[in-house]
Design a protein around this motif. Structure first.
Motif, short mmCIF file in Angstrom:
data_model
loop_
_atom_site.label_atom_id
_atom_site.label_comp_id
_atom_site.label_asym_id
_atom_site.label_seq_id
_atom_site.Cartn_x
_atom_site.Cartn_y
_atom_site.Cartn_z
N GLY A 7 7.96 -11.56 75.46
CA GLY A 7 7.94 -13.22 77.11
C GLY A 7 6.09 -12.77 77.02
N ILE A 8 5.46 -11.82 77.15
CA ILE A 8 4.20 -12.27 78.03
C ILE A 8 3.60 -13.56 77.12
CG2 ILE A 8 1.73 -10.53 78.24
CD1 ILE A 8 2.74 -8.59 78.29
N ALA A 9 3.48 -13.26 75.51
CA ALA A 9 3.71 -14.37 74.77
C ALA A 9 3.52 -16.06 75.04
CB ALA A 9 3.35 -14.42 73.23
N ALA A 10 5.10 -15.52 75.49
CA ALA A 10 5.58 -17.32 75.89
C ALA A 10 5.02 -17.32 76.65
CB ALA A 10 7.29 -17.10 75.65
N ALA A 15 1.86 -21.63 79.91
CA ALA A 15 1.00 -21.51 81.33
C ALA A 15 -0.08 -22.18 80.63
CB ALA A 15 0.45 -20.41 82.05
N LEU A 16 -0.44 -21.77 79.38
CA LEU A 16 -2.04 -22.48 78.88
C LEU A 16 -1.93 -24.06 77.91
CD1 LEU A 16 -3.90 -19.17 78.34
CD2 LEU A 16 -4.17 -20.20 80.34
N LYS A 17 -0.60 -24.33 78.10
CA LYS A 17 -0.39 -24.91 76.03
C LYS A 17 -1.70 -24.56 75.31
CE LYS A 17 0.65 -28.21 80.69
NZ LYS A 17 0.07 -27.46 81.40
N THR A 18 -1.63 -23.16 74.26
CA THR A 18 -2.01 -23.22 73.51
C THR A 18 -1.13 -21.59 72.92
OG1 THR A 18 -4.28 -22.68 73.07
CG2 THR A 18 -3.95 -21.55 74.85
N PRO A 19 -1.76 -22.07 71.59
CA PRO A 19 -1.35 -20.90 70.77
C PRO A 19 -1.79 -19.80 71.14
CG PRO A 19 -2.09 -22.40 69.48
CD PRO A 19 -2.41 -22.89 70.81
N VAL A 20 -0.88 -18.54 70.83
CA VAL A 20 -1.12 -17.37 71.26
C VAL A 20 -1.62 -16.22 70.14
CG1 VAL A 20 -0.77 -14.85 72.44
CG2 VAL A 20 0.09 -17.46 73.36
N ARG A 21 -2.70 -15.57 70.39
CA ARG A 21 -3.59 -15.39 68.62
C ARG A 21 -2.53 -13.75 68.91
NH1 ARG A 21 -7.01 -17.91 70.55
NH2 ARG A 21 -8.55 -16.22 71.73
N ARG A 22 -2.50 -13.45 67.90
CA ARG A 22 -1.15 -12.07 68.30
C ARG A 22 -2.25 -10.85 67.06
NH1 ARG A 22 4.79 -10.55 68.55
NH2 ARG A 22 5.02 -8.47 67.55
N ILE A 29 -0.36 -3.53 70.00
CA ILE A 29 -0.54 -5.33 69.96
C ILE A 29 -1.49 -5.47 71.37
CG2 ILE A 29 0.79 -7.34 69.90
CD1 ILE A 29 2.94 -5.39 68.83
N ARG A 30 -2.41 -6.45 70.50
CA ARG A 30 -3.55 -7.43 71.72
C ARG A 30 -2.69 -8.45 71.05
NH1 ARG A 30 -9.45 -7.03 73.51
NH2 ARG A 30 -10.42 -9.36 73.53
N LEU A 31 -2.09 -9.88 72.79
CA LEU A 31 -2.52 -11.04 72.63
C LEU A 31 -3.49 -12.11 72.90
CD1 LEU A 31 0.89 -10.43 73.74
CD2 LEU A 31 0.58 -11.16 72.20
N GLU A 32 -4.30 -12.93 72.64
CA GLU A 32 -4.79 -13.54 73.45
C GLU A 32 -5.09 -15.10 73.29
OE1 GLU A 32 -9.06 -13.38 70.44
OE2 GLU A 32 -8.27 -10.94 71.04
N ALA A 33 -5.37 -15.57 73.89
CA ALA A 33 -5.54 -17.22 74.00
C ALA A 33 -5.99 -17.60 74.98
CB ALA A 33 -3.84 -17.34 75.73
N ASP A 34 -6.50 -18.66 74.55
CA ASP A 34 -7.89 -19.10 74.90
C ASP A 34 -7.46 -20.28 76.48
OD1 ASP A 34 -9.45 -19.19 73.10
OD2 ASP A 34 -8.94 -20.84 71.61
N LEU A 35 -9.02 -20.14 77.14
CA LEU A 35 -8.81 -20.99 78.58
C LEU A 35 -9.46 -22.10 77.94
CD1 LEU A 35 -9.74 -17.96 81.20
CD2 LEU A 35 -7.48 -18.65 80.65
N PRO A 36 -8.57 -23.57 79.20
CA PRO A 36 -8.66 -24.29 78.85
C PRO A 36 -10.15 -24.81 80.31
CG PRO A 36 -6.49 -24.22 80.28
CD PRO A 36 -6.42 -22.92 79.68
N HIS A 59 -10.56 -10.65 80.70
CA HIS A 59 -10.81 -11.93 80.57
C HIS A 59 -12.22 -11.69 79.80
CE1 HIS A 59 -13.71 -14.74 82.11
NE2 HIS A 59 -13.09 -15.87 81.53
N GLU A 60 -11.94 -12.29 79.06
CA GLU A 60 -13.87 -12.73 77.99
C GLU A 60 -14.42 -14.05 78.12
OE1 GLU A 60 -12.80 -11.11 74.34
OE2 GLU A 60 -12.47 -8.90 75.01
N ARG A 61 -15.68 -13.75 77.98
CA ARG A 61 -16.31 -15.18 77.53
C ARG A 61 -17.27 -14.71 76.82
NH1 ARG A 61 -18.93 -16.86 82.26
NH2 ARG A 61 -17.06 -17.94 82.64
N THR A 62 -16.68 -16.31 75.44
CA THR A 62 -17.53 -16.12 73.85
C THR A 62 -17.90 -17.23 73.66
OG1 THR A 62 -15.46 -17.05 73.07
CG2 THR A 62 -15.69 -14.87 73.19
N ARG A 63 -19.01 -17.44 72.61
CA ARG A 63 -19.26 -18.51 72.62
C ARG A 63 -18.77 -20.00 72.43
NH1 ARG A 63 -22.41 -16.60 67.22
NH2 ARG A 63 -22.96 -14.09 67.69
#
Length: 78
Positions: A7-10, A15-22, A29-36, A59-63
């Motif tokens: 449910g969280i992944a969906a 919301a973000l129109k991007t794939p969710v990594r699992r 289980i850790r879910l991650e999604a890039d923010l546009p 929230h994380e800021r990456t390169r």
């Protein structure tokens, strides 16, 4: 519960129109999604609502850019 994870992944994906990594590990289980870069206020609110259903989130800021993550403890996954 696995349905909680799905449910969280969906919700994140919609919301973000991007794939969710699992990533599954011994503790959960850790879910991650890039923010546009052009995240709207509505997308931000839906994203926050989705990740707040997890046991922990952040929230994380990456390169590559910003991402949000949600972690569901293994005792809550079946």
């Amino acid at each position: 519960m696995r349905s909680r994870v799905e449910g969280i992944a969906a919700r994140l994906s919609r919301a973000l129109k991007t794939p969710v990594r699992r990533a599954e590990g011994p503790n959960g289980i850790r879910l991650e999604a890039d923010l546009p870069p052009d995240l709207t206020e509505t997308e931000r609110k839906v994203t926050l609502a989705a990740i707040s259903d997890a046991d922990s989130f952040g929230h994380e800021r990456t390169r590559r850019g910003d991402l949000v993550w949600a972690f569901i403890n293994s005792e809550d996954v079946s």
